[in-house]
Design an enzyme around this catalytic site. Sequence first.
Site, short mmCIF file in Angstrom:
data_model
loop_
_atom_site.label_atom_id
_atom_site.label_comp_id
_atom_site.label_asym_id
_atom_site.label_seq_id
_atom_site.Cartn_x
_atom_site.Cartn_y
_atom_site.Cartn_z
N GLU A 146 -17.46 -15.99 44.17
CA GLU A 146 -18.16 -16.35 45.41
C GLU A 146 -18.34 -15.09 46.24
O GLU A 146 -17.59 -14.13 46.09
CB GLU A 146 -17.40 -17.45 46.16
CG GLU A 146 -15.96 -17.16 46.43
CD GLU A 146 -15.74 -16.77 47.86
OE1 GLU A 146 -16.41 -17.35 48.71
OE2 GLU A 146 -14.94 -15.87 48.11
N GLU A 151 0.82 6.95 27.58
CA GLU A 151 2.25 7.27 27.57
C GLU A 151 3.07 6.15 28.20
O GLU A 151 4.22 5.94 27.82
CB GLU A 151 2.51 8.57 28.33
CG GLU A 151 2.30 9.80 27.49
CD GLU A 151 2.58 11.07 28.27
OE1 GLU A 151 3.68 11.20 28.83
OE2 GLU A 151 1.70 11.93 28.33
N THR A 160 0.02 -20.11 48.03
CA THR A 160 -1.31 -20.21 48.63
C THR A 160 -2.09 -21.38 48.05
O THR A 160 -3.13 -21.72 48.55
CB THR A 160 -2.13 -18.93 48.39
OG1 THR A 160 -2.14 -18.68 46.98
CG2 THR A 160 -1.52 -17.77 49.11
N GLY A 181 -8.19 -19.20 41.10
CA GLY A 181 -9.00 -19.64 39.98
C GLY A 181 -9.75 -18.49 39.32
O GLY A 181 -9.81 -18.37 38.11
N THR A 182 -10.33 -17.61 40.16
CA THR A 182 -11.13 -16.52 39.61
C THR A 182 -10.24 -15.48 38.95
O THR A 182 -10.48 -15.08 37.81
CB THR A 182 -11.95 -15.84 40.73
OG1 THR A 182 -12.66 -16.84 41.45
CG2 THR A 182 -12.92 -14.85 40.15
N ASN A 213 -1.49 -4.49 50.90
CA ASN A 213 -2.33 -3.78 49.94
C ASN A 213 -2.16 -2.27 50.05
O ASN A 213 -2.26 -1.56 49.07
CB ASN A 213 -3.80 -4.16 50.15
CG ASN A 213 -4.05 -5.60 49.78
OD1 ASN A 213 -3.26 -6.19 49.06
ND2 ASN A 213 -5.13 -6.17 50.28
N GLN A 259 -10.39 -12.45 44.80
CA GLN A 259 -10.09 -11.93 46.13
C GLN A 259 -8.95 -10.92 46.13
O GLN A 259 -9.07 -9.84 46.70
CB GLN A 259 -9.75 -13.08 47.09
CG GLN A 259 -9.42 -12.57 48.48
CD GLN A 259 -9.56 -13.63 49.56
OE1 GLN A 259 -9.81 -14.79 49.27
NE2 GLN A 259 -9.42 -13.24 50.79
N ASN A 306 3.65 -11.21 46.50
CA ASN A 306 3.44 -11.01 47.93
C ASN A 306 4.71 -11.10 48.73
O ASN A 306 4.93 -10.34 49.66
CB ASN A 306 2.42 -12.02 48.45
CG ASN A 306 1.01 -11.66 48.01
OD1 ASN A 306 0.74 -10.50 47.70
ND2 ASN A 306 0.13 -12.63 47.98
#
Length: 451
Positions: free
Chosen positions: A71, A254, A179, A144-145, A228, A11, A206
């Site tokens: 997912e 470089e 999180t 996890g991903t 973001n 995500q 974050n």
Amino acid sequence: MRECISIHIGQAGIQVGNACWELYCLEHGIQADGQMPGDKTIGGGDDAFNTFFSETGAGKHVPRAVFVDLEPTVIDEVRTGTYRQLFHPEQLISGKEDAANNFARGHYTIGKEIVDLCLDRIRKLADNCTGLQGFLVFNAVGGGTGSGLGSLLLERLSVDYGKKSKLGFTVYPSPQVSTSVVEPYNSVLSTHSLLEHTDVAILLDNEAIYDICRRSLDIERPTYTNLNRLVSQVISSLTASLRFDGALNVDVNEFQTNLVPYPRIHFMLSSYAPVISAEKAYHEQLSVAEITNSAFEPSSMMAKCDPRHGKYMACCLMYRGDVVPKDVNAAVATIKTKRTIQFVDWCPTGFKCGINYQPPSVVPGGDLAKVQRAVCMISNSTSVVEVFSRIDHKFDLMYAKRAFVHWYVGEGMEEGEFSEAREDLAALEKDYEEVGAEFDEGEEGDDGDEY
């Protein structure tokens, strides 16, 4: 050409990726459907932006990127979003079931079913390049991903493309904002492979970026979109020299050469200036000296660690917009005279500068003001170790009681991997300590075996 392939995992990786591609499209005048009205050489393919976009015969520009998640929900947002026509459907790879915040699921059970498909797509993109330079890998190590599949992909990329450089943009867990409960486990397990399989990793966190949004942009409750967009400015500044022709261009390789003194010491801090809202920008004249100083402010760092607690080994300053080398040299000279900014004694010069004449772009309706010049700093500082020691401490508290470990073992991991990864990080903390140590403490005798 010096193409770069971007790989967005999980995500966090995908959402940062969305912000980046949105910004790249704006900077190059590419529309949401991939058409580029300003491009005169249709199918020519020798423009500078072809490092990041490949051009079809019909004049459509397709990002050289792969989005992977275990997912579908996050990738479905890309499939239905504004830029749905930009990406080739094969570039958006999603599985059916989530890694459930579990490194072992991302790395062993569920990740390994999808990893060959990913490598296949990456191979297609790579075959389409004339001189592939390297990979930009975007992920977070708390989930996890991002942690599990992220490490798995990096390991496999090392096997398939050994010599190509890999830059990681990695979101690390923050001190206060968490999180998931098992973040420390995932981070430690994942860092273990980041150490081996990335050439440069840029740490983001974050909480630090929240604080920048709150403080400098007056956003009371920043969302991930706000975060973001700020991160994408940093990444855009880093890659600007690959996508535009500039005065002092800086290549991906470089970064490595100038920032990494020893292979393991490759975790970087980043900062960006000026971060300023439109209301304020109207009243401020931001000179090169001012933005350079604010890039070195501890509060500008995009990871929660204080550079005043450590020493700098090297810095890379990437300017863009209305900047001339003379101003840069003056600004750097001023920085060198400051007592608060300390360099290790074995690296006296320590600065690598790049200038790009393309002024920074901003997303319309975004939070950042349009400015004439900006700077992005990537620095290698021993203070990064604070990020690791924080995570290690949390890891130790949980692992002492073996809390939550059964979830990992149940997915085919061995308990030994935990202690192996933890030892590797302990060694990393030690490495940072030694690098920052002064040489005059009678160490000359025993460093003959270093080389």
